[in-house]
Design an enzyme around this catalytic site. Sequence first.
Site, PDB file in Angstrom:
ATOM      1  N   LYS A 296       0.804  -1.223   0.000  1.00 36.57           N
ATOM      2  CA  LYS A 296       0.000   0.000   0.000  1.00 36.57           C
ATOM      3  C   LYS A 296       0.842   1.281   0.000  1.00 36.57           C
ATOM      4  O   LYS A 296       0.311   2.357  -0.260  1.00 36.57           O
ATOM      5  CB  LYS A 296      -0.971   0.011   1.186  1.00 36.57           C
ATOM      6  CG  LYS A 296      -1.881  -1.183   1.274  1.00 36.57           C
ATOM      7  CD  LYS A 296      -2.663  -1.508   0.012  1.00 36.57           C
ATOM      8  CE  LYS A 296      -3.767  -0.559  -0.276  1.00 36.57           C
ATOM      9  NZ  LYS A 296      -4.796  -1.196  -1.159  1.00 36.57           N
TER      10      LYS A 296
ATOM     11  N   SER B 169      -2.928 -12.684   3.451  1.00 31.57           N
ATOM     12  CA  SER B 169      -3.326 -12.573   2.040  1.00 31.57           C
ATOM     13  C   SER B 169      -2.198 -13.097   1.139  1.00 31.57           C
ATOM     14  O   SER B 169      -2.467 -13.629   0.056  1.00 31.57           O
ATOM     15  CB  SER B 169      -3.685 -11.127   1.684  1.00 31.57           C
ATOM     16  OG  SER B 169      -2.565 -10.287   1.777  1.00 31.57           O
TER      17      SER B 169
END
Length: 508
Positions: free
Chosen positions: A43, A285
Amino acid sequence: MAIYDSILDTIGHTPVVRLNNLAPRGVEIFVKVEARNPGGSVKDRMARAIIEAAEARGELRPGQTVVEASSGNTGIALAMVCAQKGYPLVVVMAENFSVERRRLMRMLGARVVLTPAAEKGSGMVAKAMELAEAHGWYLCRQFENEANARVHRETTAREIVVDFAGRRLDYWISGAGTGGTFAGVAQVLRAERPDTRIVVCEPDNAPVLASGVPQPAPVAGGWATSHPLFRPHPMQGISPDFIAPITGAGVAAGFADLIEPVNGGRALTAARALAAREGILAGISGGATVAAALSLAERAAPGSVMLCMLPDTGERYLSTPLFADIPADMDAAELEISRSTPGFRFDAPAVVVPAPAAAAQPAVVANVEAAVPDPEMASWVDAAIHDPGEPVVMFALEWCEFCWTAPRLFERLGIRFRSIDLDSVAYQAGERGARIRAVLKARTGSPTIPQVFVAGRLIGGATDLIEACRNGSLARELGQAGIAMPGCADFDPAALLPAWLHPRRTAA
Ligand code: PMP
């Protein structure tokens, strides 16, 4: 090697690494390690891109507050970017995401506003919108912002294209949170690597994309309605309870060749295997993309080459199910190693090593055992413990966690105290700290620190203080000194001892 002008210039260019131990024979699995970004996740790329796009468009004024909803990594990335660029930041986060994320954001100078877990991801997004509107803050809108997929086209995808130039790449595997990684990378691969199959993994119990059921329209006033096939799953950061617009657009554009269901338990197992067998700490993830690769590998043609995204580091999950079975205490095998040699064990007395006979002792009084209490310090200690202005006095060591039990207790009870930190700079000149310690040892009969006094009367060390709190004698002593004390009944003061004193160090 390079010298950078800013931490933000170190974002991207993450390494692609081969899995040497987990990949089955005949299939090559690579991972792209996004934890190597400075904020520890993929991110960082998007956070910088969104803020710089807003600056360029004049939507973000110097000093204006930035606000965003985030399951954690976006918040941490934005906190890093805003810290560097000087914007105040408010992150809205559902309470069920891991606590270490909140603390990281606050460490990076952000404010974190929690929303109830029951309101899910869509609730935290709606709260961020509400705050932005009410206060005139800049809302990042990561789920819709065009800078999100763009930065992945311009950086993540380009890195992959360069790294795999002239090499085979049969599968690229990603999850979709905002969908920025998926849609951005997929668009470039489609154009430049048409043979690469694009795989989106999603939790097997929440087949939101696989179902083909469209995302319901938002109810009036809301941002997104929960998708009917969403169910809670452990893969933080991917598959929120709605189809994000960027994800939806990517799927509609035909970028997803395959939507691979991944079982939550398998994602966790794969993340643990990445750590224990490859030395790669990745989040859940990332475990999910590797679990998807392992299951694809069973069906793929021999010689297939796969690339999995690992969006963040496993260290971000210490308080989650990923680490639930990782013990803090020694297990039977570790105890056996401990017992295989005689020294430094919990189940055997310490081995006493005799001091070397005639070795000259250094001429410092810091050696408390050797120090003789001197009258000047004795009267100083007397005055300190009988000071009517400071009836509660503790003699402590500045950075001793054991000593901190006492201030923690006094703060909890709302009692003012004076701490005399014997090893602090203030007490080093003329060896005052050590001389005071010698006085205390003679007076209390104990060489240990801390020592707590109330109105000149000795309570004792940290464990004595806890016992005195439990049995009411602390309340009595304080009462005689005219200090009111709310009882210790509503909590166990022993919980204030350092954490390393709590665990069992030996398995049963
Ligand atoms: N994994 C984790 C741990 C994440 O935080 C995110 C971002 N939400 C993703 C995967 C998915 O990335 P993207 O938002 O680009 O789809």
